[in-house]
Every structure is written in C-alpha cells, then in structure tokens.
Write a protein that holds these residues in place. Structure first.
Motif, PDB file in Angstrom:
ATOM      1  N   THR A  18       0.832  -1.206   0.000  1.00 36.95           N
ATOM      2  CA  THR A  18       0.000   0.000   0.000  1.00 36.95           C
ATOM      3  C   THR A  18       0.864   1.253   0.000  1.00 36.95           C
ATOM      4  N   ALA A  19       1.911   1.245   0.820  1.00 35.23           N
ATOM      5  CA  ALA A  19       2.814   2.403   0.884  1.00 35.23           C
ATOM      6  C   ALA A  19       3.566   2.582  -0.434  1.00 35.23           C
ATOM      7  N   GLY A  66      -0.821 -11.139   2.715  1.00 36.52           N
ATOM      8  CA  GLY A  66      -0.482  -9.847   2.114  1.00 36.52           C
ATOM      9  C   GLY A  66      -1.452  -9.440   1.026  1.00 36.52           C
ATOM     10  N   ALA A  67      -1.850 -10.388   0.191  1.00 34.29           N
ATOM     11  CA  ALA A  67      -2.773 -10.084  -0.912  1.00 34.29           C
ATOM     12  C   ALA A  67      -4.143  -9.676  -0.384  1.00 34.29           C
ATOM     13  N   VAL A  68      -4.668 -10.457   0.543  1.00 38.66           N
ATOM     14  CA  VAL A  68      -5.976 -10.130   1.116  1.00 38.66           C
ATOM     15  C   VAL A  68      -5.895  -8.806   1.875  1.00 38.66           C
ATOM     16  N   GLY A  69      -4.851  -8.624   2.647  1.00 34.78           N
ATOM     17  CA  GLY A  69      -4.691  -7.378   3.397  1.00 34.78           C
ATOM     18  C   GLY A  69      -4.574  -6.159   2.504  1.00 34.78           C
ATOM     19  N   THR A  70      -3.858  -6.309   1.397  1.00 36.68           N
ATOM     20  CA  THR A  70      -3.697  -5.188   0.464  1.00 36.68           C
ATOM     21  C   THR A  70      -5.038  -4.794  -0.145  1.00 36.68           C
ATOM     22  N   VAL A  71      -5.821  -5.786  -0.537  1.00 37.91           N
ATOM     23  CA  VAL A  71      -7.145  -5.497  -1.094  1.00 37.91           C
ATOM     24  C   VAL A  71      -8.027  -4.833  -0.042  1.00 37.91           C
ATOM     25  N   LEU A  72      -8.015  -5.370   1.176  1.00 41.49           N
ATOM     26  CA  LEU A  72      -8.859  -4.792   2.228  1.00 41.49           C
ATOM     27  C   LEU A  72      -8.441  -3.363   2.572  1.00 41.49           C
ATOM     28  N   ALA A  74      -7.103  -1.257   0.485  1.00 43.01           N
ATOM     29  CA  ALA A  74      -7.565  -0.439  -0.644  1.00 43.01           C
ATOM     30  C   ALA A  74      -9.074  -0.187  -0.556  1.00 43.01           C
ATOM     31  N   VAL A  75      -9.814  -1.177  -0.111  1.00 41.23           N
ATOM     32  CA  VAL A  75     -11.261  -1.007   0.048  1.00 41.23           C
ATOM     33  C   VAL A  75     -11.545  -0.005   1.169  1.00 41.23           C
ATOM     34  N   LEU A  76     -10.850  -0.154   2.287  1.00 40.24           N
ATOM     35  CA  LEU A  76     -11.042   0.773   3.412  1.00 40.24           C
ATOM     36  C   LEU A  76     -10.676   2.202   3.040  1.00 40.24           C
ATOM     37  N   ARG A  81     -13.269  -1.150  -5.034  1.00 42.39           N
ATOM     38  CA  ARG A  81     -14.582  -1.612  -4.580  1.00 42.39           C
ATOM     39  C   ARG A  81     -14.522  -3.107  -4.306  1.00 42.39           C
ATOM     40  N   LEU A  82     -15.299  -3.523  -3.330  1.00 45.08           N
ATOM     41  CA  LEU A  82     -15.390  -4.942  -3.004  1.00 45.08           C
ATOM     42  C   LEU A  82     -16.770  -5.435  -3.414  1.00 45.08           C
ATOM     43  N   ASP A  83     -16.849  -6.040  -4.587  1.00 43.11           N
ATOM     44  CA  ASP A  83     -18.118  -6.596  -5.029  1.00 43.11           C
ATOM     45  C   ASP A  83     -18.215  -8.046  -4.559  1.00 43.11           C
ATOM     46  N   ALA A  84     -19.329  -8.660  -4.826  1.00 40.46           N
ATOM     47  CA  ALA A  84     -19.578 -10.021  -4.336  1.00 40.46           C
ATOM     48  C   ALA A  84     -18.556 -11.016  -4.863  1.00 40.46           C
TER      49      ALA A  84
END
Length: 104
Positions: A18-19, A66-72, A74-76, A81-84
């Motif tokens: 993210t940084a 890391g991948a899940v955290g990076t997406v989360l 970015a969503v926060l 966007r976090l779609d279904a």
C-alpha cells in the motif's frame, strides 16, 4: 510463535504494498519511509518464520495474507470496490491459506 510472526509479516506485506503505491515512484517521503520499514520487517519476519516452517507453505501463507490485506486496505481507503465476486474469491484465498496452515 513462528506462525504468529508469519501472520504479522504478511500484514506488513500489505502495509508495504500500500505504501509503495502511495509513494508515487518514491517521490513522497512519508510513504517511501513506511514502505522501506515495513518491507524490512516483513522480509525479516518471513525469513525467521522459514527457519521452523516449510518454505513453500510459509511463503504461500505470507503472500495470501499480504494479498488479502492489500485489497482490504484499498477497500477501506476507498481506492477499490469490493463486489460479491471479489469477496468470494478473497474468502476462498483465506480458506486456502488456512488449509495450508492446517496441514503444515
């Protein structure tokens, strides 16, 4: 203890990714510093965890977190966007990471 360090190192991967994106090609000092520090912590933790855990499993878990955290993150931050469909795929990824931990 090694698993805890691995999880924290995976979280640091999300921070450095993210940084890195926020650093604007290392032109912004604060995100660049956050990137450098979190990268060093993430790599050091991964290296230490690999002294007691299988390398392939440790790396896969680290990347998954890391991948899940990076997406989360970015969503926060409202950058993505976090779609279904993405939510389901992230849950599958988390399930795979948990499965790797369970069989290691």
């Amino acid at each position: 203890m090694h698993w805890l360090v691995l999880v924290l190192s995976g979280a640091m991967e999300a921070v450095w990714a993210t940084a890195l994106a926020a650093s604007d090609r290392f032109r912004r000092p604060r995100p660049t510093l956050v990137f450098a520090v979190s990268l060093a912590l993430s790599m050091a933790g991964l290296a230490w965890a690999m002294t007691a855990l299988p390398a392939g499993t440790a790396y896969a878990v680290w990347v998954g977190i890391g991948a899940v955290g990076t997406v989360l993150l970015a969503v926060l931050r409202r950058e993505e966007r976090l779609d279904a469909a993405r939510a389901v795929l992230l849950l599958v990824l988390v399930g795979c990471v948990a499965g790797l931990k369970a069989v290691a």
